[in-house]
Structures are given as C-alpha cells and as structure tokens.
Design an enzyme around this catalytic site. Structure first.
Site: not given
Length: 532
Positions: A60, A200, A219, A239, A243-244, A258, A324
């Site tokens: 990003r 996003k 988030h 990130s 989380k994933t 996410d 990713r």
C-alpha cells in the site's frame, strides 16, 4: 461495446463514464483469467492459479491516500490521520482520469462489502486490469444473478494504474494517488497496480459509515467454535501479526481473515475471501492456506516461480516480503457458509513486538483492553508498505490507523461498550520476538502461540495461575500445558537480563508518550490503566 450481466439502468455511461472501449461487466473467474492472459497481465500457474507482479508498488501507499474535504465530513474526519484534498483538485483528477480512460477497455465488478444484508455496502469496482477484477471478486462478496439484475452502486471505485497524477494540478503528493470523496461516493486510484488498494478503500468506507449506525468496524479476523456460532472470537492486528494464520484454525469455523463488523446481532465478515502473506508459507504449518496456492483462480502476487514447473518459491523475497495469495473464502475447508457469527466471547489483540519485551499472551481487563486497542502497538513488517524493509516498532491506533477515517475514540468507545454488554474476555498475544529484540532474538514459535490461543478460546486458560507483569500490569499465565514455561516470562528468555530491563523500560515510556494524545478523550478507568 459491452459484455456481461449488468442492471441496464446502472451502466457506466449512466454514471457519466463514457467513450470507453469494450466494457466487461461482472465476468466470472474463467473469463477474467482468459482476458488477463490475452492482455499478458500474468501467467497461468499450477492448478489454474494466476501469477502476477505489481511493478513498483508491492504494498500500500498510505502517504498517497487522501479524503476530499467537504462540509458534510468536515467535523467527523480525523484530519490528523487523513490527508485532505480540496474538492476542486479532486474534480480535476476525476476529469483527467476520465479523459485518460477514453477508448480503453475496462472491467466492472458489482459487489457487496459485508455479509449482513442490513449493513452491507453495494460497491462498483471499475478496473483497467482484468486480474484486478479477479482479485476483487475474491475479496468482496459476489451477488447472485437476481441481485445483479437489481444492483445499484452506492460507491464506485475507478482504478487506473496507467494514469499518473500531477501533484501540482491534482493536489496530491506524487504521481500515485488514492482519493476518497464521500459526497460524490467515488474513489479514484491511480499509478499503482497493487490490488490491495482496492479492498482497503472499501474497508475505509465501511470504517466511516458503520460507526454512524452503531456498528463496530474492525481490522480483525474472526472464527467460531464448530457447531457453536455464538462462541465467536475476533483477532485484531495489522498485517504480519498473524490474523490470517491464527484464525484459520482447523478446530474452529473461519468467519473471515481481515475485516469484520460487530452489530447488534453479532459478528459479520466484510469480505468474501482471504489475502494471505505467502513468505515462508509451508504445508506443515499452514496446510489449508498453502493448498490455495494451487487452486483455480487464486491470485499469486509478486512470487518467484520456476518458469518450467511453475513451482512457487516461498522463501525468495527478491521482489518483496509482501508476496501474497488472494482466494475465495470457500477454498478453506472449515470456512463459514454464511460469514456470520455471534457476539465474540474472546477478543484477541495481536501484536508483533520487535523489542522482544511482551509475553506470548496476557489477559486484559476491559480498561487495559481499551488502552492497548487505542495504542495499537505492533511492528510494521517488511513489504506491507512502500519503504519498509525490516520490522519497525510503531503505534497504529485501533490496530488499523491507515484505514480509520474517524477519530480513534469513536472506535474505542464502541468496542468498550460492546465488550461490556456481551462480557467478552480480552487477551494480548505477541507473535513477535522472544529471547531478544529483532536481529538478536527469534520469532515466537507458532506452535506455542496456537497452544496458548486454544487454551484461551476453550476457557481452560482462565483456570491457570497468573502473575502480574511488573511493566504493564496485565495478567500473564505462569504455566500452560504444551508451552515451555520459560517462554511465558520474556525476561527469562534473554541472556542479558539487564538489557531486557532497559528494553522494557524503553517500551513502557514509548507507550506512555504515545497514549498522551488520547488522555483528554477517554474514561477514568482507561486513564487508570495507562502507564505513567
């Protein structure tokens, strides 16, 4: 000329987007891959995955994100965190992008942001790249045929990677720009092929809209116990914090990885897919996510692969650490069919502590939870943002400051109210370093993290013996089955105890300095939890 299914009353030309080449509406995955291959946008990989590189931008670009400053949002946007753009500058950017689009082919996807029909957002995504259409079909939620026939976009995203902004003319920082106009219900993205900007941007919209309806936008990832949707858990984190990985627990049902909302009915996923980091991904540690990298339509971003066998190299980060894969939620065998869950019984805040100070897990009071939620301490990990090449300790309020249009206290108070009303237990989990800081210590063993989370979620950890952490005041278990007791006391993992003490004092002071900005806006109990 147009191709695909669309509500005739809501074609692009009805929105004033005219003079394009061929417009492809709502193509499905096989057709999108076919078009992407025709345009040499990427390579067909093993199992029908689609392999792409995103050029200069492999993460990003938060410094290039703007909110248009209009009277309707003037008093509600957190301007210290969101760069303003003047309406006239946005209008010039919009006009110039539309002129740039003349005669070019575009791909349109009409999608939902949100699994709960009462709170979902109808979003149209107009993309220059066919594979961006494939990506966003995974990451947002796909309407049925009947819903497409009635679809009317509330917000539209126009993404033109080939358009370069002019900072002097368009009121932006560089040739790359992401501009949100809440009045015109329009988002413009230019000069970046990183697909994550699309998803996003939708998350940012929901983070503004939903709190106004009393819905907490988070988030976080989320899951629930098998056969027990009301036994839900949410995992806050930036990130790279896990989380994933940690929500994809084969013993629980995955709600999403996410972005979620917490409404008066419970938890709901904003998305229809997952966007997982693949660096060092292994079939042993994360078999479900690993398997998606060879499934049809999975988008593989910025990974090195063998040109003959198409085998992916999960260790080669020569393009970026932020490589990713994006795939639909149903590629995970234990994913929820509804993407809905009950009110969370456990709220987990994930942090990647590059200082090596925090314990692998700690139990928080509700006031401590607010303190750590508003603090949002973690470490930016390599690749997730342009220019980040090694972990950088940082504070990202609400574990997602780049996506928060409103002031942090708005989200903090909403979360505090929901935790109090539904009696959730709160935990802080460190997935960062132990035995020393980054460069000296080692990453927290994922096996230990999983064991601790299992004990927290099944309730057994509450029966453990706890000690008070001398630096932060939260409760830390002294022994947990299957976890080395030394790991639970981070000071004992350091060879140089004096160095740990100095590092801990430094981190405590960093927390206090950062939290000073929130003291005028918070309740007395949260102030009492603050470290002085």
């Amino acid at each position: 000329m147009t191709t695909g299914r669309v509500n005739p009353a809501n074609r692009l030309d009805e929105q004033g987007i005219c003079g394009l080449g061929r417009v492809y509406y709502n193509l499905r995955e096989p057709a999108l891959i076919e078009e992407a291959l025709k345009r040499s946008e990427g390579t067909l990989g093993k199992g029908g995955s689609f392999l792409v590189t995103t050029g200069k931008h492999t993460g990003r670009s938060p410094k290039d994100k703007f909110v248009v400053r209009t009277p309707s949002v003037e008093e509600t946007i957190w301007w210290e965190n969101n760069k303003p753009m003047e309406p006239a500058a946005f209008d010039r950017l919009h006009a110039d992008m539309l002129a740039h689009m003349q005669g070019r082919d575009y791909f349109v996807q009409d999608l939902f942001g949100g699994a709960d029909p009462e709170h979902r957002l109808d979003v149209r995504v107009v993309t220059e790249l066919a594979w961006h259409g494939l990506f966003i079909r995974h990451l947002l939620r796909r309407p049925s045929v009947a819903e497409l026939d009635e679809f009317a976009p509330e917000f539209t995203i126009i993404n033109c990677p080939s358009f370069k902004a002019d900072p002097a003319r368009h009121g932006c920082r560089s040739e790359t720009v992401i501009a949100l106009n809440f009045d015109k219900k329009l988002i413009l993205i230019a000069n970046t092929a990183y697909a994550g900007e699309n998803k996003k941007s939708v998350f940012t919209l929901l983070n503004y809209i939903l709190p106004g309806k009393g819905v907490m936008a988070m988030h976080c990832s989320a899951n629930h116990a098998i056969g027990k949707p009301d036994d839900a858990a949410v995992f806050f984190g930036l990130s790279g914090t896990g989380k994933t990985t940690l929500s994809a627990d084969p013993t629980r049902v995955l709600i999403g990885d996410d972005e979620h909302g917490w409404s008066e009915k419970g938890t709901f996923n904003f998305e229809g897919g997952c966007y997982a980091k693949t660096i060092d991904l292994s079939p042993e540690a994360e078999p479900e996510i690993y398997a998606t990298t060879e499934k049809f339509g999975t988008v593989i971003e910025n990974m090195i692969f063998d040109p003959e066998t198409f085998d992916l190299d999960f260790e080669d980060n020569s393009i970026t650490d932020n490589m990713r894969c994006a795939y639909p939620l149903d590629y995970i065998s234990n994913a929820s069919a509804t993407s809905l869950g009950g009110h969370p019984k456990n709220v987990i805040m994930l942090t990647c502590d590059a200082y090596g100070v925090l314990p692998p897990i700690a139990r928080l009071t509700s006031a401590q939870a607010m303190y750590h939620f508003l603090s949002g301490f973690t470490s930016k990990t390599p690749g997730t943002e342009v220019g980040v090449t090694e972990p950088i300790p940082t504070f990202s309020t609400c574990f997602g400051a780049p996506f928060m249009p409103r002031r942090p206290e708005v989200y903090g108070k909403l979360l505090q109210e929901k935790i109090a009303r539904h009696g959730a237990t709160c935990w802080l989990v460190n997935t960062g370093w132990t035995g020393g800081a980054f460069g000296t210590g080692r990453r927290m063993p994922i096996k230990a993290t999983r064991a601790l989370l299992t004990a927290a979620l099944d309730g057994s950890l509450n029966a453990a013996t706890f000690r008070k952490d001398p630096s932060f005041g939260f409760d830390v278990p002294v022994a947990v089955a299957g976890v080395d007791a030394v790991l639970l006391d981070p000071r004992q993992t350091w060879a140089d105890k004096a160095a740990y003490d100095a590092q801990a004092k430094k981190l405590v002071n960093m927390f206090a300095d950062n939290f000073a900005q929130y003291v005028p806006f918070i309740d007395a109990d949260v102030k009492a939890a603050a470290i002085s």
